[in-house]
Motif scaffolding. Sequence first.
Motif, short mmCIF file in Angstrom:
data_model
loop_
_atom_site.label_atom_id
_atom_site.label_comp_id
_atom_site.label_asym_id
_atom_site.label_seq_id
_atom_site.Cartn_x
_atom_site.Cartn_y
_atom_site.Cartn_z
N GLY A 25 8.80 -5.40 2.88
CA GLY A 25 9.27 -6.93 2.81
C GLY A 25 8.31 -7.43 1.65
O GLY A 25 8.65 -8.71 1.17
N ASN A 26 7.42 -6.74 0.90
CA ASN A 26 6.29 -7.12 0.22
C ASN A 26 6.65 -6.55 -1.45
O ASN A 26 6.85 -5.62 -1.31
CB ASN A 26 4.76 -6.92 0.52
N LEU A 27 6.08 -7.43 -2.46
CA LEU A 27 6.31 -6.94 -3.83
C LEU A 27 5.12 -5.97 -3.77
O LEU A 27 4.93 -5.01 -4.65
CB LEU A 27 6.10 -8.06 -4.57
N VAL A 28 3.61 -6.55 -3.29
CA VAL A 28 2.58 -5.64 -3.42
C VAL A 28 1.94 -5.56 -1.90
O VAL A 28 1.96 -6.68 -1.16
CB VAL A 28 1.77 -6.30 -4.17
N ASP A 29 1.53 -4.40 -1.44
CA ASP A 29 1.11 -4.31 -0.15
C ASP A 29 -0.62 -3.80 -0.30
O ASP A 29 -0.94 -3.13 -1.41
CB ASP A 29 1.70 -3.09 0.63
N GLU A 30 -1.37 -4.12 0.45
CA GLU A 30 -2.58 -3.57 0.50
C GLU A 30 -2.77 -2.50 1.30
O GLU A 30 -2.64 -3.08 2.74
CB GLU A 30 -3.69 -4.56 0.42
N ILE A 31 -2.88 -1.52 1.37
CA ILE A 31 -2.81 -0.21 2.16
C ILE A 31 -4.16 0.25 2.43
O ILE A 31 -5.03 0.18 1.69
CB ILE A 31 -2.14 0.76 1.52
N GLU A 32 -4.57 0.47 3.70
CA GLU A 32 -5.80 0.94 4.30
C GLU A 32 -5.77 2.39 4.08
O GLU A 32 -4.87 3.12 4.36
CB GLU A 32 -6.04 0.73 5.79
N VAL A 33 -6.70 3.04 3.30
CA VAL A 33 -6.91 4.47 3.08
C VAL A 33 -8.35 4.80 3.08
O VAL A 33 -9.16 3.99 3.36
CB VAL A 33 -6.48 4.75 1.37
N PRO A 34 -8.55 6.17 3.46
CA PRO A 34 -9.83 6.85 3.41
C PRO A 34 -10.84 6.18 2.16
O PRO A 34 -10.29 6.32 1.10
CB PRO A 34 -9.78 8.03 3.54
N GLU A 35 -12.02 5.88 2.72
CA GLU A 35 -12.84 5.27 1.78
C GLU A 35 -13.64 6.39 0.86
O GLU A 35 -13.90 6.36 -0.39
CB GLU A 35 -14.36 4.63 2.35
#
Length: 401
Positions: free
Chosen positions: A197-207
Amino acid sequence: MAALPQPQIRIPATYMRGGTSKGVFFRLDDLPERCRVPGEARDRLFLRVIGSPDPYGKHTDGMGGATSSTSKAVILSKSTRPGHHVDYLYGQVAIDSAFVDWSGNCGNLSTAAGAFALHAGLVDPADIPENGVCAVRIWQANIGKTIIAHVPVANGAVQETGDFELDGVTFPAAEIVLEFVDPADDGDEAGALFPTGNLVDEIEVPEALVPGGRLKATLINSGIPTIFVNAADLGYRGTELQAAINEDAAALARFEVLRAIGAQRMGLIKDLGDAARRQHTPKIAFVAPPVDYVASSGRTVQASDIDLLVRALSMGKLHHAMMGTAAVAIGTAAAIPGTLVNLAAGGGERGSLRFGHPSGTLRVGAEATLTAGRWSVTKAIMSRSARVLMDGWVCVPGDSF
């Protein structure tokens, strides 16, 4: 006494290039009977035809070319669906494992599917002009979508030669215009144009993969499910050629982890481990604003000639040019203000654009509309070419499937 090995059998087949890919094409009725339906026999046949699994990564004992662009098989049949000429089913054959991925389409071979439909006599002669363009209406059975291939015809047959040049293909040929009709679904969450539902997501990924452990991404399903990220966020410029990525095992592993995380976020898989059995989709690509760069042919692509840079991975490796279905995703995302693709191209409304890929450039157009706060895309258009490379029979041992 041990049983004698079964002799080889011959199956009518056509080896075709479509866009920047090539594959082995079959008429459904020409396949061995047990391979005319989905299942293990069909998968084993396609694996043996291509030459997989091949631990040497060469496909010496098969028709494949040991790359994602050349390890493909296609089945066509007359369509029973109203308003369509043919049904087109595509299998992406893994190189080093015994696996055929049926989860998506190949946009490049969609071009060849239109031409093959005419070559194979699957289109009603009444619909084929003596000279002109035949609009072959294709039902893409993997994803349930309509594709129209505008195939040039001369003297009642496919015109294959011409002066249309396509970066990533050595020789010119006749232009085939592909029209992807309603390339995004409006159905369940996993099939929606923007699954989150978003044009841009902020995804949690391994540091360990991305500093800070968060990565911006545009997750879109148009042409093929695709994950777009900014090149700079991964430490790239967007000008990279194949060697820079494909000879870096750590980079490939990082992209695969990020692809799996994106696939889960898009609702395409439940567990991250499921991504290994869904290698063909989704794609992952990185984008950047235009700068000058030298393509794999040695030609300099000027920043002034393109709107943005895109590099995409297919089956775990950086693609030598651009997948046709991913080009549809690029065109769609570019047409929608606010996506990472659109922003890399300078923002604003765009009906078409030209992007730079490792082999050169490609133009793609898309029509996107916003209705009641929801984006939809009616069609995407691009030009490719196709031609028959070899026509006859493909041979496989009779006990291989």
